[in-house]
Write a protein that holds these residues in place. Structure first.
Motif, PDB file in Angstrom:
ATOM      1  N   ARG A  60      60.927 101.057  68.282  1.00 25.70           N
ATOM      2  CA  ARG A  60      59.575 101.537  68.590  1.00 25.70           C
ATOM      3  C   ARG A  60      59.618 102.678  69.601  1.00 25.70           C
ATOM      4  O   ARG A  60      60.528 102.735  70.418  1.00 25.70           O
ATOM      5  N   ASP A 109      58.121  94.299  56.265  1.00 25.17           N
ATOM      6  CA  ASP A 109      59.388  93.845  56.868  1.00 25.17           C
ATOM      7  C   ASP A 109      60.475  93.601  55.826  1.00 25.17           C
ATOM      8  O   ASP A 109      61.584  94.092  55.965  1.00 25.17           O
ATOM      9  N   GLU A 113      59.116  87.313  68.554  1.00 26.36           N
ATOM     10  CA  GLU A 113      57.843  87.025  67.890  1.00 26.36           C
ATOM     11  C   GLU A 113      57.956  86.770  66.391  1.00 26.36           C
ATOM     12  O   GLU A 113      57.091  86.134  65.812  1.00 26.36           O
TER      13      GLU A 113
HETATM   14  O1  AHR Z   1      58.576  96.867  65.543  1.00 28.54           O
HETATM   15  C1  AHR Z   1      58.825  96.278  64.311  1.00 28.54           C
HETATM   16  C2  AHR Z   1      57.914  95.102  64.131  1.00 28.54           C
HETATM   17  O2  AHR Z   1      58.062  94.188  65.184  1.00 28.54           O
HETATM   18  C3  AHR Z   1      58.186  94.280  62.894  1.00 28.54           C
HETATM   19  O3  AHR Z   1      57.568  94.764  61.748  1.00 28.54           O
HETATM   20  C4  AHR Z   1      57.592  92.986  63.328  1.00 28.54           C
HETATM   21  O4  AHR Z   1      57.912  91.895  62.489  1.00 28.54           O
HETATM   22  C5  AHR Z   1      58.231  92.887  64.669  1.00 28.54           C
HETATM   23  O5  AHR Z   1      57.900  91.872  65.428  1.00 28.54           O
END
Ligand code: AHR
Length: 618
Positions: A414, A552, A336
């Motif tokens: 994440r 970022d 993304e």
């Molecule tokens: O999980 C991190 C985030 O996911 C980043 O800040 C974003 O750019 C990415 O797509």
């Protein structure tokens, strides 16, 4: 090369315990001196911390450890740190007595040498590495346990706190309350303070029980006080009162033994981090790359059942033959953003360099596809699974399947929202909450205004960890500045083109409402860059008419800052590959891993962009 002799005369003898864990061949036969400043050496947990430090340091003949004991006095500890610095130590390990009081002297030390904080943090980020438990989480786990113990009928809880002003006291208390709040029948009837000490807890609890009669549960913030509470009840002939503690130390009078003897119903292992502090001190002294900013140690519940079932023992690791090539299944969110592209590249390169065979799936932003990818890894019986969850929820079933198949799961970048945290092994990535706070703090200090400020927020993928946490962190800071108003929050899914489209829409809405936008907070740089394009097309000067802060720190953000179109980028590092591969190899070779490894990151305002850009790796 051996170091020059320490100026030990600078450290008052009363405060000093020189320690080497091996026969010392000569006065200067070591390369490094580590100063360890302890808040006290009276609590059993801290004595264990010291013992762990000593035992791990014993594996390194080139280390010398100098301990100071502040005997619970912050002013004494400030002096201890100054004395250690004057004596010429190479690295400081400190467990601060009081976070606020010690912050300035720790910042002073950090300007000269690396500093590892143990167990308690400081105000700000002037330190090299923090190692410790998440005390709020420990409190929360205790609250969940007590709620389950009392069941639907609920009951009375007596809470016993450690020394007033010591940071874990507040965090554990907040976490405990958070966990019991959905259970209104679980009631804290009173809170006593017993300074972490067994005898004081025994006296206070005995007096309280005599005055007020029995309660259903005593929740003490450490095992020593829990032990005191249990003794008080025994002395008064009160039976059936459950006692829950925290620490779970091994050894004869440690929490695990107290649970085994039924004095406590449960405790929570709260590792001291002493061993890890030395391991990382050595890495720091050898200038190893990729030192994280925070290492959060794992806490686990100890009950008679967990002891007897062997659940406390580290999960059995697969015995791999020495020439076995680890197979790792990695389910990426998608592509993304530029951040994600750099993240994928880091994972692939690091796997190749580590000799790990990588099965890589691009989930194209679809949560179902990502879950299916993880399931396919289980079917292929890979050695380890890692992924960066697109959204936090929906992971419980597939992670149970991975656990049942004995495949360890690593979370990269994440987190997931699951009740049973044993479903994953370790997380490595950023502190998204802090990134949101940093964006907020930068904004407030940049604008320095009491006038009304209209803020537009471009959110990341809804339900993803960075979207949820960056929103909360940003709002937390703005709460103290009521002149800031978030007037629109819309998701652009972390995608540049969506950032542009959504901004176009928002500009239309605002002009229809006759509203002005003063600030844009974008959850990533790509969306900010898309929004900049939309603003320019609408005749708005980004970076001037609208202040823009995003997250970022990608190269394009630096270019935008140099062009004066973006005002600040908060760093979020995608270069997680090396840490992930190291964690997987460490785990496979039987080493303990922290529950969370948080990367070290900065904030880049536009004025530093030109100087910083050439060194940016993504
Ligand atoms: O999980 C991190 C985030 O996911 C980043 O800040 C974003 O750019 C990415 O797509």
């Amino acid at each position: 090369m051996k170091r020059a002799p320490l100026r030990l005369a600078a450290v008052p003898l009363a405060l000093l315990a020189l320690a080497t864990c091996h026969p010392t061949p000569g006065p200067n036969a070591y390369d490094w001196v580590i100063g360890v400043s302890m808040a006290n050496l009276t609590e059993q947990w801290r004595i264990n911390m010291r013992d762990e430090i000593m035992s791990e340091a014993g594996h390194h003949r080139d280390l010398r450890i100098v301990f100071t004991d502040a005997a619970d006095s912050s002013s004494r500890q400030i002096q201890d740190v100054r004395n250690l610095l004057d004596s010429g130590i190479d690295l400081l390990i400190i467990s601060p007595n009081d976070s606020e009081a010690l912050s300035p002297v720790i910042a002073e030390a950090y300007r000269r040498i690396p500093v590892i904080l143990l167990d308690r943090s400081v105000i700000g980020f002037d330190y090299t590495l923090f190692i410790g438990p998440d005390n709020r989480l420990v409190g929360k786990q205790a609250g969940q346990y007590v709620s389950e113990l009392l069941g639907a009928r609920g009951g009375k809880v007596l809470e016993i706190l450690g020394r007033s002003g010591s940071p874990p006291v507040l965090d554990r208390s907040v976490g405990f309350r958070e966990a019991i709040s959905p259970h209104p029948r679980v009631r804290i009837v009173d809170t006593l303070v017993a300074d972490w000490l067994r005898d004081k807890a025994e006296d206070e609890v005995a007096a309280w029980l005599q005055r007020n009669g029995p309660v259903d549960v005593v929740f003490a913030q450490n095992d020593s006080m829990a032990d005191g509470a249990h003794r008080a009840a025994e002395k008064l002939g009160i039976h059936g009162m459950k006692v829950v503690g925290i620490d779970g130390l091994p050894g004869p009078s440690g929490g695990i033994e107290l649970v085994r003897d039924s004095a406590l119903s449960a405790t929570f292992i709260c590792p001291t981090g002493g061993k890890e502090a030395i391991i990382y001190a050595v890495d720091i002294l050898h200038h190893e790359e990729g030192i994280p900013k925070k290492m959060i140690l794992r806490t686990s519940l100890v009950t008679k059942e967990t002891i007897e079932s062997g659940a406390l023992d580290a999960p059995a690791r697969p015995r791999l033959p020495p020439d076995h090539r680890i197979v790792l299944g990695f389910a990426q969110t998608g592509a993304e953003s530029n951040w994600r592209v750099a993240n994928t590249d880091s994972i692939k390169t690091a796997a190749r360099q580590a000799g790990i065979d990588l099965l890589f799936v691009d989930s194209e932003g679809q949560p179902d596809k990502q879950i299916a990818a993880v399931r396919s890894f289980i079917q292929r019986r890979v050695d380890a699974i890692a992924f960066s969850p697109i959204v936090e929820s929906g992971w419980e079933p597939v992670l149970r399947e991975a656990k049942a198949a004995g495949i360890p799961v690593f979370l990269s970048d994440r987190t997931v929202d699951v009740k049973d945290e044993s479903l994953w092994t370790s997380f490595m990535g950023s502190d998204f909450l802090e990134e949101g706070r940093r964006a907020g703090r930068w904004l407030v200090s940049y604008l320095k205004t009491d006038r009304p400020v209209n803020v537009v927020e471009l959110l990341g993928t809804l339900g993803s960890a960075p979207e949820l946490d960056r929103t909360s962190g940003f709002k937390e800071v703005l709460r103290d500045h009521p002149n800031y108003h978030i007037i629109v929050s819309q998701s652009g899914d972390f995608v540049r083109s969506k950032g542009r489209e959504v901004m176009q829409e928002i500009l239309g809405q605002l002009s229809a409402r006759g509203q002005r936008m003063d600030v844009l907070f974008a959850h990533n740089d790509d969306m900010a860059i898309g929004a900049i394009q939309a603003m320019e097309a609408a005749g708005i000067r980004p970076g001037k008419d609208v202040t823009i802060v995003s997250v970022d720190g990608i190269r394009d953000a630096f270019t935008a800052m140099i062009a004066g179109k973006l005002n600040c980028s908060v760093e979020c590092s995608p270069l997680l590959g090396p840490q992930l591969m190291k964690a997987i190899k460490d785990y496979m070779s039987g080493k303990d891993l922290p529950v969370r490894i948080i990367t070290s990151e900065g904030v880049f305002p536009a004025q530093v962009a030109r100087a910083v850009l050439p060194g940016r790796k993504y």
